[in-house]
Design a protein around this motif. Structure first.
Motif, PDB file in Angstrom:
ATOM      1  N   PRO A  92      -1.989  58.215-118.505  1.00  0.00           N
ATOM      2  CA  PRO A  92      -3.398  58.603-118.549  1.00  0.00           C
ATOM      3  C   PRO A  92      -4.323  57.405-118.400  1.00  0.00           C
ATOM      4  O   PRO A  92      -3.916  56.260-118.640  1.00  0.00           O
ATOM      5  CB  PRO A  92      -3.540  59.205-119.956  1.00  0.00           C
ATOM      6  N   PRO A  93      -5.570  57.632-117.988  1.00  0.00           N
ATOM      7  CA  PRO A  93      -6.548  56.537-117.970  1.00  0.00           C
ATOM      8  C   PRO A  93      -6.778  56.005-119.377  1.00  0.00           C
ATOM      9  O   PRO A  93      -6.538  56.697-120.366  1.00  0.00           O
ATOM     10  CB  PRO A  93      -7.820  57.219-117.423  1.00  0.00           C
ATOM     11  N   VAL A  94      -7.226  54.766-119.461  1.00  0.00           N
ATOM     12  CA  VAL A  94      -7.574  54.199-120.760  1.00  0.00           C
ATOM     13  C   VAL A  94      -8.834  54.897-121.256  1.00  0.00           C
ATOM     14  O   VAL A  94      -9.858  54.913-120.571  1.00  0.00           O
ATOM     15  CB  VAL A  94      -7.805  52.679-120.651  1.00  0.00           C
ATOM     16  N   VAL A 121     -15.378  50.861-124.332  1.00  0.00           N
ATOM     17  CA  VAL A 121     -14.665  49.609-124.072  1.00  0.00           C
ATOM     18  C   VAL A 121     -14.971  49.236-122.634  1.00  0.00           C
ATOM     19  O   VAL A 121     -15.048  50.109-121.761  1.00  0.00           O
ATOM     20  CB  VAL A 121     -13.144  49.790-124.272  1.00  0.00           C
ATOM     21  N   THR A 122     -15.174  47.948-122.348  1.00  0.00           N
ATOM     22  CA  THR A 122     -15.512  47.535-120.990  1.00  0.00           C
ATOM     23  C   THR A 122     -14.505  46.534-120.437  1.00  0.00           C
ATOM     24  O   THR A 122     -13.893  45.775-121.175  1.00  0.00           O
ATOM     25  CB  THR A 122     -16.921  46.907-120.927  1.00  0.00           C
ATOM     26  N   ALA A 123     -14.350  46.582-119.124  1.00  0.00           N
ATOM     27  CA  ALA A 123     -13.595  45.574-118.383  1.00  0.00           C
ATOM     28  C   ALA A 123     -14.540  45.007-117.335  1.00  0.00           C
ATOM     29  O   ALA A 123     -15.415  45.718-116.826  1.00  0.00           O
ATOM     30  CB  ALA A 123     -12.364  46.183-117.729  1.00  0.00           C
ATOM     31  N   ILE A 134      -8.260  45.478-110.815  1.00  0.00           N
ATOM     32  CA  ILE A 134      -8.348  45.925-112.208  1.00  0.00           C
ATOM     33  C   ILE A 134      -8.329  47.447-112.280  1.00  0.00           C
ATOM     34  O   ILE A 134      -7.677  48.039-113.143  1.00  0.00           O
ATOM     35  CB  ILE A 134      -9.622  45.363-112.873  1.00  0.00           C
ATOM     36  N   ALA A 135      -9.043  48.099-111.368  1.00  0.00           N
ATOM     37  CA  ALA A 135      -9.084  49.563-111.372  1.00  0.00           C
ATOM     38  C   ALA A 135      -7.697  50.150-111.174  1.00  0.00           C
ATOM     39  O   ALA A 135      -7.320  51.141-111.812  1.00  0.00           O
ATOM     40  CB  ALA A 135     -10.036  50.064-110.295  1.00  0.00           C
ATOM     41  N   ALA A 136      -6.904  49.545-110.285  1.00  0.00           N
ATOM     42  CA  ALA A 136      -5.562  50.049-110.004  1.00  0.00           C
ATOM     43  C   ALA A 136      -4.641  49.943-111.212  1.00  0.00           C
ATOM     44  O   ALA A 136      -3.817  50.824-111.457  1.00  0.00           O
ATOM     45  CB  ALA A 136      -4.958  49.300-108.828  1.00  0.00           C
ATOM     46  N   PRO A 140      -9.626  52.938-115.356  1.00  0.00           N
ATOM     47  CA  PRO A 140     -10.766  53.216-116.230  1.00  0.00           C
ATOM     48  C   PRO A 140     -11.228  54.660-116.115  1.00  0.00           C
ATOM     49  O   PRO A 140     -10.923  55.357-115.145  1.00  0.00           O
ATOM     50  CB  PRO A 140     -11.846  52.256-115.707  1.00  0.00           C
ATOM     51  N   THR A 141     -12.000  55.102-117.106  1.00  0.00           N
ATOM     52  CA  THR A 141     -12.534  56.460-117.066  1.00  0.00           C
ATOM     53  C   THR A 141     -13.829  56.519-116.258  1.00  0.00           C
ATOM     54  O   THR A 141     -14.248  57.598-115.851  1.00  0.00           O
ATOM     55  CB  THR A 141     -12.808  56.989-118.476  1.00  0.00           C
TER      56      THR A 141
END
Length: 202
Positions: A92-94, A121-123, A134-136, A140-141
């Motif tokens: 699942p996505p974070v 939460v942020t990246a 990073i997305a791969a 992220p949601t």
């Protein structure tokens, strides 16, 4: 990773969530090994990600007909492989992770602080290519993308995100210049969920 012609019952001795199988093996044909896996009682439903070069298109077709779940071309990008694995095993996505892709350290900091205060939460990514990597891997949601960056414009980033099945429906906000009258249309054409002026107040 299945890298030789060992019988699949060797793999069945321990729990396996997914197999990565090369088409060209030192001692045989990966597609033939896949066929053995699919006939095995305990491994028949195992997700299999196969690796192949663009020149091996006939072998890709054979692999799909033999039960491969997906292919990744060689030379492959590690983050792309990770994304495919996450998709196949249903990772699942974070939860509540927002990825910010922006080359402005000031804007990134302000937006990250505001999102953190709101419970997210942020990246952080400083350019388009880093954001795609990073997305791969992080899944992220939601993603916020600057419209203009040194290596790639935001619309191109979103188009590439939409090519990944695991990110195809991830909400994306494209930040545009406040004087761009057709910005929203171009953002939607690129696959953005919505657009907003780059000068938004945080």
């Amino acid at each position: 990773m299945l890298d030789d012609r060992r019988r699949p019952d060797r793999a069945a001795q321990q729990p396996i969530a997914l197999a990565i199988l090369d088409i060209q093996l030192p001692d045989g044909d990966g597609v033939e090994l896949l066929a053995l896996i699919r006939k095995d009682f305990t491994l028949g439903e195992l997700p299999v990600l196969m690796l192949s070069t663009e020149a091996e298109i006939k072998d890709r077709i054979r692999g799909l007909n033999s039960g491969a779940n997906d292919f990744v071309g060689k030379p492959y990008d590690t983050y792309q492989v990770i994304a495919r694995i996450q998709q196949l095993i249903g990772a699942p996505p974070v939860r509540d992770l927002v990825l910010i892709i922006d080359d402005s350290s000031t804007f990134r900091g302000e937006l990250s602080d505001a999102l953190t205060a709101a419970g997210f939460v942020t990246a952080i990514a400083t350019c388009g290519n880093e954001g795609l990597r990073i997305a791969a891997s992080a899944r992220p949601t939601a993603i916020v993308v600057d419209g203009v960056m040194p290596d790639m414009d935001g619309a191109s980033v979103i188009r590439r995100l939409r090519l990944d099945p695991g990110l195809r429906t991830t909400p994306c906000l494209l930040l545009t210049g406040s004087d761009e009258t057709d910005a929203e249309v171009r953002a939607l054409e690129a696959g953005a969920t919505a657009s907003s002026a780059r000068t938004i107040s945080i």
